[in-house]
Design a protein around this motif. Structure first.
Motif, PDB file in Angstrom:
ATOM      1  N   TYR A   8       0.779  -1.284   0.055  1.00 43.03           N
ATOM      2  CA  TYR A   8       0.069   0.085  -0.059  1.00 43.03           C
ATOM      3  C   TYR A   8       0.897   1.327  -0.043  1.00 43.03           C
ATOM      4  CZ  TYR A   8      -4.573   2.522   0.747  1.00 43.03           C
ATOM      5  OH  TYR A   8      -5.449   3.360   0.649  1.00 43.03           O
ATOM      6  N   ASP A   9       0.461   2.383  -0.568  1.00 47.46           N
ATOM      7  CA  ASP A   9       1.051   3.723  -0.607  1.00 47.46           C
ATOM      8  C   ASP A   9       0.205   4.599   0.389  1.00 47.46           C
ATOM      9  OD1 ASP A   9       2.038   6.163  -0.910  1.00 47.46           O
ATOM     10  OD2 ASP A   9       1.638   6.292  -3.193  1.00 47.46           O
ATOM     11  N   PHE A  10       0.963   4.565   1.688  1.00 42.16           N
ATOM     12  CA  PHE A  10       0.461   5.351   2.777  1.00 42.16           C
ATOM     13  C   PHE A  10       0.821   6.776   2.821  1.00 42.16           C
ATOM     14  CE2 PHE A  10       1.132   1.049   4.515  1.00 42.16           C
ATOM     15  CZ  PHE A  10      -0.378   0.755   4.719  1.00 42.16           C
ATOM     16  N   ALA A  11       1.630   7.146   1.634  1.00 43.15           N
ATOM     17  CA  ALA A  11       2.239   8.748   1.482  1.00 43.15           C
ATOM     18  C   ALA A  11       1.090   9.345   0.906  1.00 43.15           C
ATOM     19  CB  ALA A  11       3.462   8.776   0.624  1.00 43.15           C
ATOM     20  N   TYR A  12       0.343   8.681  -0.239  1.00 43.09           N
ATOM     21  CA  TYR A  12      -0.673   9.306  -1.010  1.00 43.09           C
ATOM     22  C   TYR A  12      -2.099   8.595  -0.872  1.00 43.09           C
ATOM     23  CZ  TYR A  12       3.158  11.896  -3.075  1.00 43.09           C
ATOM     24  OH  TYR A  12       4.237  12.957  -3.027  1.00 43.09           O
TER      25      TYR A  12
ATOM     26  N   VAL B 212      12.537 -14.783  -1.384  1.00 46.82           N
ATOM     27  CA  VAL B 212      11.826 -14.193  -0.211  1.00 46.82           C
ATOM     28  C   VAL B 212      10.652 -13.520  -1.069  1.00 46.82           C
ATOM     29  CG1 VAL B 212      12.912 -11.753  -0.613  1.00 46.82           C
ATOM     30  CG2 VAL B 212      12.307 -12.693   1.646  1.00 46.82           C
ATOM     31  N   ARG B 213       9.805 -12.984   0.014  1.00 39.75           N
ATOM     32  CA  ARG B 213       8.539 -12.133  -0.526  1.00 39.75           C
ATOM     33  C   ARG B 213       8.860 -10.648   0.201  1.00 39.75           C
ATOM     34  NH1 ARG B 213       3.500 -15.604   1.505  1.00 39.75           N
ATOM     35  NH2 ARG B 213       5.214 -16.202   3.126  1.00 39.75           N
ATOM     36  N   ILE B 214       8.781  -9.758  -0.888  1.00 43.89           N
ATOM     37  CA  ILE B 214       8.911  -8.615  -0.344  1.00 43.89           C
ATOM     38  C   ILE B 214       7.707  -7.558  -0.522  1.00 43.89           C
ATOM     39  CG2 ILE B 214      10.181  -6.214  -0.995  1.00 43.89           C
ATOM     40  CD1 ILE B 214      12.277  -8.065  -2.333  1.00 43.89           C
ATOM     41  N   MET B 215       7.150  -7.006   0.557  1.00 44.27           N
ATOM     42  CA  MET B 215       5.807  -6.467   0.646  1.00 44.27           C
ATOM     43  C   MET B 215       6.269  -4.890   0.704  1.00 44.27           C
ATOM     44  SD  MET B 215       3.412  -6.142   4.124  1.00 44.27           S
ATOM     45  CE  MET B 215       2.905  -7.752   4.126  1.00 44.27           C
ATOM     46  N   ALA B 216       5.796  -4.201  -0.390  1.00 44.36           N
ATOM     47  CA  ALA B 216       6.010  -2.975  -0.517  1.00 44.36           C
ATOM     48  C   ALA B 216       5.075  -1.926   0.164  1.00 44.36           C
ATOM     49  CB  ALA B 216       5.759  -2.511  -2.102  1.00 44.36           C
ATOM     50  N   LEU B 217       5.813  -1.176   1.047  1.00 47.21           N
ATOM     51  CA  LEU B 217       4.892  -0.168   1.988  1.00 47.21           C
ATOM     52  C   LEU B 217       5.670   1.032   1.820  1.00 47.21           C
ATOM     53  CD1 LEU B 217       4.214  -2.298   5.265  1.00 47.21           C
ATOM     54  CD2 LEU B 217       2.865  -2.063   3.030  1.00 47.21           C
ATOM     55  N   ARG B 218       4.833   1.983   1.036  1.00 45.20           N
ATOM     56  CA  ARG B 218       5.450   3.440   0.660  1.00 45.20           C
ATOM     57  C   ARG B 218       4.855   4.237   1.553  1.00 45.20           C
ATOM     58  NH1 ARG B 218       4.760   7.148  -4.805  1.00 45.20           N
ATOM     59  NH2 ARG B 218       5.956   8.918  -4.065  1.00 45.20           N
ATOM     60  N   VAL B 219       5.919   4.883   2.167  1.00 45.06           N
ATOM     61  CA  VAL B 219       5.411   5.954   3.589  1.00 45.06           C
ATOM     62  C   VAL B 219       6.273   7.391   2.966  1.00 45.06           C
ATOM     63  CG1 VAL B 219       5.100   4.474   5.287  1.00 45.06           C
ATOM     64  CG2 VAL B 219       7.165   5.284   4.801  1.00 45.06           C
ATOM     65  N   GLY B 220       7.296   7.396   2.012  1.00 48.37           N
ATOM     66  CA  GLY B 220       7.705   8.516   1.461  1.00 48.37           C
ATOM     67  C   GLY B 220       8.363   8.750   0.286  1.00 48.37           C
TER      68      GLY B 220
ATOM     69  N   ASP C 260       2.249   8.303   8.686  1.00 52.40           N
ATOM     70  CA  ASP C 260       2.300   7.217   7.647  1.00 52.40           C
ATOM     71  C   ASP C 260       3.330   5.915   7.993  1.00 52.40           C
ATOM     72  OD1 ASP C 260       0.566   8.863   5.944  1.00 52.40           O
ATOM     73  OD2 ASP C 260       2.276   9.801   4.966  1.00 52.40           O
ATOM     74  N   ALA C 261       4.352   6.223   8.684  1.00 50.44           N
ATOM     75  CA  ALA C 261       4.996   5.118   8.762  1.00 50.44           C
ATOM     76  C   ALA C 261       4.405   4.194   9.867  1.00 50.44           C
ATOM     77  CB  ALA C 261       6.313   5.906   9.363  1.00 50.44           C
TER      78      ALA C 261
END
Length: 221
Positions: free
Chosen positions: A50-54, A90-98, A107-108
């Motif tokens: 998820y993109d928490f920044a936007y 591996v499994r990389i989860m994308a969490l955008r905060v910045g 957001d973080a």
């Protein structure tokens, strides 16, 4: 092993990158692009994270830092292209905060709680500052109670974090935090790296590292 889920809490991740795509986490309870919160976790179409920044469902990286970190963590190994991550599978989860401009603390915190909710094993947190936040401390403690490791950058100001001005979140007194300084190619402390005999746990290579860049490319950072 593909068992660990590493949540990269950063500027996002280029989840289409040819050296990352096969190792991206995908939400098994979400149907892409249907505009519905299928798994009822409070986030619509959160397929890669998820993109928490936007506040939207697309955590694509338009800056580069998060994609670079993701490549170091888990670029696909033995595929004949690009670079190889520490964990080949591996499994990389994308969490955008910045972004280029920095990040907002709330957001973080929301990203940390998302990582807990969605079962991440460990979070990568290559960000920080010098103000204590009880709310951020409490969020990392929730991660601790969920059995989640929180890997945090020690900071890039050549500063002793044991002094009167600690770097956070790396300096919070929680035993699930692994605070990491940067080392160079001679295995010495990088000239810019923060340090601290008590508050910093270890060092890892952090100078001129070749890794993934948005758009399918590579760069040193």
């Amino acid at each position: 092993s593909a068992t660990p889920i590493v949540a990269v809490i950063d500027t996002g991740v280029d989840y289409t990158h040819p050296d990352l795509a096969a190792n991206m986490w995908t939400n098994p309870g979400e149907i892409p692009g249907n505009g519905v919160d299928d798994d009822r976790n409070g986030y619509i179409d959160d397929v890669y994270g998820y993109d928490f920044a936007y506040d939207d469902s697309d955590p694509m990286d338009d800056y580069g830092h998060g994609t670079h970190c993701a490549g170091t963590i888990g670029a696909v190994g033995n595929n004949g292209i690009g670079v190889t991550g520490v964990n080949w599978n591996v499994r990389i989860m994308a969490l955008r905060v910045g972004s280029y401009y920095g990040l907002y603390l709330m957001d973080a915190i929301e990203a940390i709680d998302y990582a807990i909710q969605m079962g991440a094993t460990v979070t990568s947190n290559s960000w920080g500052g010098y103000g204590y936040s009880q709310a951020l401390y409490d969020a990392i403690n929730r991660a601790r109670n969920a059995g989640q490791l929180f890997v945090a950058a020690a900071g890039n100001d050549a500063w002793d974090n044991d002094s009167w001005l600690p770097n956070y979140p790396s300096s919070y007194d929680l035993d699930n935090i692994i605070a990491v300084a940067a080392s160079d190619d001679r295995d010495n402390l990088a000239w810019f790296s923060n340090y601290g005999a008590t508050s910093v746990d270890l060092a890892a290579p952090g100078v001129n590292i070749l890794s993934c860049a948005p758009g399918g490319g590579y760069q040193t950072m």
